[in-house]
Motif scaffolding. Sequence first.
Motif, mmCIF file in Angstrom:
data_model
loop_
_atom_site.group_PDB
_atom_site.id
_atom_site.type_symbol
_atom_site.label_atom_id
_atom_site.label_comp_id
_atom_site.label_asym_id
_atom_site.label_seq_id
_atom_site.Cartn_x
_atom_site.Cartn_y
_atom_site.Cartn_z
ATOM 1 N N GLU A 3 45.310 -50.804 11.601
ATOM 2 C CA GLU A 3 45.987 -49.096 12.532
ATOM 3 C C GLU A 3 46.206 -48.882 10.997
ATOM 4 O O GLU A 3 46.876 -48.651 10.066
ATOM 5 C CB GLU A 3 47.230 -49.099 13.388
ATOM 6 C CG GLU A 3 46.709 -47.808 14.443
ATOM 7 C CD GLU A 3 48.421 -48.565 15.092
ATOM 8 O OE1 GLU A 3 48.166 -47.534 16.033
ATOM 9 O OE2 GLU A 3 48.974 -50.018 14.772
ATOM 10 N N TYR A 5 48.368 -45.313 9.382
ATOM 11 C CA TYR A 5 49.756 -45.091 9.277
ATOM 12 C C TYR A 5 49.961 -43.270 8.832
ATOM 13 O O TYR A 5 49.172 -42.903 8.169
ATOM 14 C CB TYR A 5 50.728 -45.597 8.652
ATOM 15 C CG TYR A 5 51.096 -46.667 9.534
ATOM 16 C CD1 TYR A 5 52.698 -46.807 10.064
ATOM 17 C CD2 TYR A 5 49.820 -47.998 9.983
ATOM 18 C CE1 TYR A 5 52.927 -47.810 10.856
ATOM 19 C CE2 TYR A 5 50.174 -49.212 9.852
ATOM 20 C CZ TYR A 5 51.486 -49.291 10.648
ATOM 21 O OH TYR A 5 51.942 -50.425 11.680
ATOM 22 N N GLN A 27 51.638 -40.276 19.443
ATOM 23 C CA GLN A 27 50.944 -41.276 19.211
ATOM 24 C C GLN A 27 50.967 -41.929 17.990
ATOM 25 O O GLN A 27 49.746 -43.068 18.275
ATOM 26 C CB GLN A 27 50.451 -42.064 20.578
ATOM 27 C CG GLN A 27 50.948 -41.992 21.865
ATOM 28 C CD GLN A 27 52.199 -42.938 21.651
ATOM 29 O OE1 GLN A 27 52.150 -44.161 21.875
ATOM 30 N NE2 GLN A 27 53.223 -42.100 21.676
ATOM 31 N N PRO A 29 51.231 -44.355 14.312
ATOM 32 C CA PRO A 29 52.555 -44.944 13.735
ATOM 33 C C PRO A 29 52.672 -44.174 12.194
ATOM 34 O O PRO A 29 52.663 -43.751 11.919
ATOM 35 C CB PRO A 29 51.735 -46.481 13.729
ATOM 36 C CG PRO A 29 50.397 -45.716 13.520
ATOM 37 C CD PRO A 29 49.865 -44.573 14.719
ATOM 38 N N CYS A 44 64.402 -44.269 13.153
ATOM 39 C CA CYS A 44 63.671 -44.700 13.520
ATOM 40 C C CYS A 44 62.937 -45.412 14.844
ATOM 41 O O CYS A 44 62.278 -45.414 15.050
ATOM 42 C CB CYS A 44 62.808 -45.414 12.058
ATOM 43 S SG CYS A 44 62.562 -45.277 10.959
ATOM 44 N N SER A 45 64.870 -45.649 15.096
ATOM 45 C CA SER A 45 65.016 -46.818 15.825
ATOM 46 C C SER A 45 64.751 -45.822 17.898
ATOM 47 O O SER A 45 63.883 -46.408 18.668
ATOM 48 C CB SER A 45 66.507 -47.536 15.693
ATOM 49 O OG SER A 45 66.619 -48.018 15.138
ATOM 50 N N LYS A 48 60.728 -44.859 18.201
ATOM 51 C CA LYS A 48 60.363 -46.496 18.852
ATOM 52 C C LYS A 48 60.592 -46.676 20.190
ATOM 53 O O LYS A 48 59.822 -46.554 21.105
ATOM 54 C CB LYS A 48 61.104 -47.834 18.127
ATOM 55 C CG LYS A 48 60.220 -48.198 16.568
ATOM 56 C CD LYS A 48 60.671 -49.569 16.579
ATOM 57 C CE LYS A 48 60.882 -48.866 14.330
ATOM 58 N NZ LYS A 48 60.819 -50.479 13.937
ATOM 59 N N LYS A 52 57.306 -45.675 22.039
ATOM 60 C CA LYS A 52 56.853 -46.559 22.020
ATOM 61 C C LYS A 52 56.065 -46.684 20.637
ATOM 62 O O LYS A 52 54.753 -47.446 21.419
ATOM 63 C CB LYS A 52 55.644 -46.957 22.886
ATOM 64 C CG LYS A 52 56.678 -47.355 24.318
ATOM 65 C CD LYS A 52 58.095 -48.020 24.438
ATOM 66 C CE LYS A 52 58.723 -47.843 25.657
ATOM 67 N NZ LYS A 52 59.886 -46.658 25.672
ATOM 68 N N VAL A 53 56.093 -46.271 20.018
ATOM 69 C CA VAL A 53 55.333 -46.336 18.785
ATOM 70 C C VAL A 53 55.285 -47.243 17.480
ATOM 71 O O VAL A 53 56.951 -46.571 17.434
ATOM 72 C CB VAL A 53 54.620 -44.648 18.192
ATOM 73 C CG1 VAL A 53 54.130 -44.184 19.275
ATOM 74 C CG2 VAL A 53 56.044 -44.756 17.616
ATOM 75 N N GLU A 54 54.997 -47.372 16.327
ATOM 76 C CA GLU A 54 55.584 -48.584 14.884
ATOM 77 C C GLU A 54 55.455 -47.032 14.452
ATOM 78 O O GLU A 54 55.523 -46.421 13.595
ATOM 79 C CB GLU A 54 54.440 -48.929 14.846
ATOM 80 C CG GLU A 54 55.031 -49.915 12.936
ATOM 81 C CD GLU A 54 53.671 -51.144 13.344
ATOM 82 O OE1 GLU A 54 53.528 -51.368 12.491
ATOM 83 O OE2 GLU A 54 52.145 -51.248 14.181
ATOM 84 N N HIS A 56 58.503 -47.759 10.453
ATOM 85 C CA HIS A 56 58.454 -48.322 9.176
ATOM 86 C C HIS A 56 59.641 -47.209 8.870
ATOM 87 O O HIS A 56 59.025 -45.933 8.913
ATOM 88 C CB HIS A 56 57.946 -49.011 8.450
ATOM 89 C CG HIS A 56 56.678 -49.498 9.304
ATOM 90 N ND1 HIS A 56 57.374 -50.808 8.901
ATOM 91 C CD2 HIS A 56 55.958 -49.713 9.537
ATOM 92 C CE1 HIS A 56 56.366 -51.861 9.543
ATOM 93 N NE2 HIS A 56 55.368 -51.193 10.601
#
Length: 261
Positions: A3, A5, A27, A29, A44-45, A48, A52-54, A56
Amino acid sequence: MKESYAVVTGASQGLGKSFARQLAARQYPLILISLPNENLPAFCSQLKADFKVEVHCYETDLSLKENIFCLTEWINQNFSVNLLINNAGIGGTKKFEEASATYIAKIIQLNVLATSLLTHQLLPNLQKQQKAYILNVSSLAAFSPIGYKTVYPASKAFIHSFSRGLYQELKDSNVFVSVVNPGPMRTNEDTTRRIDEQGFFAKITSLDPDKVAKHCLIQLEKRDTVIMVNPLSWLLLKLLPIWLKLPMLTNKIKREISITS
């Protein structure tokens, strides 16, 4: 295939934070970068949980060259990237003779060097993707020098010129390069107060960072090479001769210094 980013610098506040939210809502990442101790992990949290995405996060000072290389090595070893938003930057209002060498160097290192090196180091990664984008955040200040802000407009003029040149180099490749030139944005209470103190025209031309971020992403998908989010201010800067706009803008900043000092 891994995927891909989106990388956003200066993502803990202001326009960078708005870019992150807009991308998460689409959506995407994310790899978000900011200085340490700016609550980036909590943001970041939140992204998420909300989208509901990744996501970092990476905290570092991009005004230091060695940190840029550590960051880009980590990204290139672990992620595929198809969008880079070089948003991190720093301004400032100060008499040049009273500015410290550290102050001057930091503006140049973050606005000019970090943007250039991040782009250079991540470009091979971007070139591996089917489609990839680079968006550099310049400023309306790129279109006129301003006294008491001497280094900042010059750094933003570099970003604009750099972006236009890189676009030309890469226009027949899979990597599309764009630059956005926003004006003053209501990013926090202090900035909003300063905008309001500058009078009626400043108020009506000031920008909301969420709207700017949304507009930029729409225009990026349309392959707009120079994104203008405040056309009235841009038109005035383009039409006014330098002998008129330079003292006018400088006097405005000089008044701002006298109010805050």
